[in-house]
Motif scaffolding. Structure first.
Motif, mmCIF file in Angstrom:
data_model
loop_
_atom_site.group_PDB
_atom_site.id
_atom_site.type_symbol
_atom_site.label_atom_id
_atom_site.label_comp_id
_atom_site.label_asym_id
_atom_site.label_seq_id
_atom_site.Cartn_x
_atom_site.Cartn_y
_atom_site.Cartn_z
ATOM 1 N N ASN A 139 -7.981 9.839 8.408
ATOM 2 C CA ASN A 139 -7.327 10.731 7.383
ATOM 3 C C ASN A 139 -5.920 10.992 7.697
ATOM 4 O O ASN A 139 -5.317 12.011 7.189
ATOM 5 N N LEU A 140 -5.230 10.409 8.600
ATOM 6 C CA LEU A 140 -3.922 10.652 9.071
ATOM 7 C C LEU A 140 -3.096 9.818 7.788
ATOM 8 O O LEU A 140 -3.124 8.773 7.843
ATOM 9 N N PRO A 141 -2.245 10.216 6.994
ATOM 10 C CA PRO A 141 -1.541 9.691 6.066
ATOM 11 C C PRO A 141 -0.600 8.920 6.818
ATOM 12 O O PRO A 141 0.209 9.212 7.613
ATOM 13 N N HIS A 142 -0.359 7.533 5.989
ATOM 14 C CA HIS A 142 0.610 6.964 6.470
ATOM 15 C C HIS A 142 1.085 5.665 5.469
ATOM 16 O O HIS A 142 0.457 5.451 4.289
ATOM 17 N N LEU A 143 2.181 5.238 5.713
ATOM 18 C CA LEU A 143 2.994 4.325 4.684
ATOM 19 C C LEU A 143 4.131 3.248 5.632
ATOM 20 O O LEU A 143 4.772 3.990 6.369
ATOM 21 N N THR A 156 0.965 -1.190 -0.021
ATOM 22 C CA THR A 156 0.051 0.060 0.067
ATOM 23 C C THR A 156 0.800 1.054 0.044
ATOM 24 O O THR A 156 1.642 1.335 0.866
ATOM 25 N N PRO A 157 0.704 2.253 -0.843
ATOM 26 C CA PRO A 157 1.280 3.259 -0.909
ATOM 27 C C PRO A 157 1.091 4.269 0.119
ATOM 28 O O PRO A 157 0.310 4.226 0.971
ATOM 29 N N TRP A 158 1.846 5.568 0.180
ATOM 30 C CA TRP A 158 1.388 6.595 0.963
ATOM 31 C C TRP A 158 -0.205 6.939 0.870
ATOM 32 O O TRP A 158 -0.790 7.267 -0.063
ATOM 33 N N HIS A 159 -0.939 6.739 1.962
ATOM 34 C CA HIS A 159 -2.315 6.775 1.996
ATOM 35 C C HIS A 159 -3.015 7.055 3.063
ATOM 36 O O HIS A 159 -2.352 7.430 3.956
ATOM 37 N N PHE A 160 -4.331 7.372 2.876
ATOM 38 C CA PHE A 160 -5.298 7.737 4.153
ATOM 39 C C PHE A 160 -6.838 7.125 3.897
ATOM 40 O O PHE A 160 -7.092 6.505 2.841
ATOM 41 N N HIS A 161 -7.550 7.038 4.891
ATOM 42 C CA HIS A 161 -8.988 6.784 4.993
ATOM 43 C C HIS A 161 -9.563 7.160 5.953
ATOM 44 O O HIS A 161 -9.014 7.595 7.079
ATOM 45 N N PRO A 162 -10.868 7.320 5.975
ATOM 46 C CA PRO A 162 -11.626 7.985 6.967
ATOM 47 C C PRO A 162 -11.994 7.183 8.055
ATOM 48 O O PRO A 162 -12.467 7.875 9.238
ATOM 49 N N GLU A 163 -11.499 5.766 7.996
ATOM 50 C CA GLU A 163 -11.831 5.158 9.387
ATOM 51 C C GLU A 163 -10.612 5.003 10.358
ATOM 52 O O GLU A 163 -9.426 5.495 9.827
ATOM 53 N N TYR A 164 -10.662 4.844 11.570
ATOM 54 C CA TYR A 164 -9.688 4.638 12.386
ATOM 55 C C TYR A 164 -8.937 3.127 12.001
ATOM 56 O O TYR A 164 -9.603 2.071 11.425
ATOM 57 N N GLU A 165 -7.678 2.948 12.352
ATOM 58 C CA GLU A 165 -6.895 1.805 11.950
ATOM 59 C C GLU A 165 -6.121 1.253 13.193
ATOM 60 O O GLU A 165 -5.293 2.203 13.664
ATOM 61 N N ILE A 166 -6.322 0.142 13.534
ATOM 62 C CA ILE A 166 -5.375 -0.593 14.320
ATOM 63 C C ILE A 166 -4.377 -1.353 13.588
ATOM 64 O O ILE A 166 -4.987 -2.253 12.690
#
Length: 290
Positions: free
Chosen positions: A68-72, A28-38
């Motif tokens: 919406n916090l971008p991560h990779l 997965t590239p540098w990305h975001f999503h509206p959900e929380y992620e563990i």
């Protein structure tokens, strides 16, 4: 570089996503999503980019990433070498506050978890004994379904919320919303939801995204972690599972209504996905409620 939108689809009877992933390297590239992620790294090493923070990761690394916090997560160089035996594995949970209805807005007892959500917009690293216990619970979560799974996720969230072992990862104020990207993905998913029962091709959906076949193939798999064919198949099976428990149609009717071209293929695909045949799935449901 603008982050891309990631979308992990839920099954018909799910309010949140729990997945165990295995790759040669995290794709997965540098990305975001509206959900929380563990996200729990269970195997592999590399660099982790969350917001404006860069750090190393290794097995046992555990983080809660806010909406919406971008991560990779980028693996070390040996993971990208041809014919490597190295594996990149993780447990990932995607959920929203809506996954639990109005529980967080209406229950005073949820105050700690609401504060945890507020802090997660900067990303939270989970360490110490909390890391050990939460990791154990995540492996348990993978094996559960139904209401028991929702209760287990709430147990994990309460554990994190009450712990002093959660530390900020990124500075505040950085979000990854990309409106153009979100609109394109919304068009694609909306088209699939409306047409999955039809004989649609990747080329047809690529036109919806205004992309070439090959570009769309890469685009879609990076954002959903599934090929287009896998996603379409899962969408059809998810709808089939809803129809099976409604008890209003027989197996043959459900097969063709969900876009499968013959009953034997439908039975085979359903069993591969759910572990039991469509008939057994329906019978199990009605035995439970009857």
């Amino acid at each position: 570089m603008k982050p891309v939108l990631e979308y992990l689809p839920k099954d018909a009877e799910e309010s949140f996503v729990v997945k165990s992933f295995e790759y040669t390297y995290y794709p997965t590239p540098w990305h975001f999503h509206p959900e929380y992620e563990i996200v729990l790294v269970t195997e592999s090493t590399g660099k982790r980019f969350i917001g404006n923070n860069i750090s190393n990761f290794q097995p046992g690394n555990l983080a809660l990433i806010g909406p919406n916090l971008p991560h990779l997560y980028r693996n070390d160089v040996p993971y990208y070498e041809p014919n490597t035996d190295l594996r990149a594995k993780s447990i990932v949970v995607h959920f929203s506050e809506n996954s639990f209805g109005h529980i967080f807005s209406s229950m005073p007892e949820a105050k700690q978890i609401k504060e945890l959500f507020r802090k997660s917009v900067q990303g939270l690293e989970i360490t110490g004994n909390t890391n050990k216990k939460a990791s154990e619970l995540l492996f348990e979560l993978l094996e559960l379904s139904g209401f028991a799974r929702a209760i287990k996720l709430l147990e994990i969230l309460q554990l994190l919320a009450a712990s002093a072992d959660c530390h900020f990862i990124s500075g505040g104020g950085l979000t990854g919303i990309n409106e153009k990207e979100s609109e394109r993905m919304h068009k694609v998913l909306d088209f699939l939801m409306k047409n999955f029962a039809n004989d649609i091709s990747r080329t047809e959906v690529a036109k919806v995204a205004n992309m070439s076949d090959n570009a769309f193939s890469r685009y879609f798999s990076q954002r959903t972690r599934k090929t287009f064919a896998q996603y379409l198949n899962d969408l059809r099976l998810s709808h089939a599972s809803k129809l099976l428990v409604s008890g209003e149609k027989n197996i043959s009717e459900i097969c063709y209504e969900c876009g499968f071209n013959n009953v034997s293929n439908f039975n085979r695909q359903f069993k591969l996905h759910y572990g039991i045949s469509p008939l057994a799935y329906s019978k199990t449901y009605w035995d439970k409620v009857g």
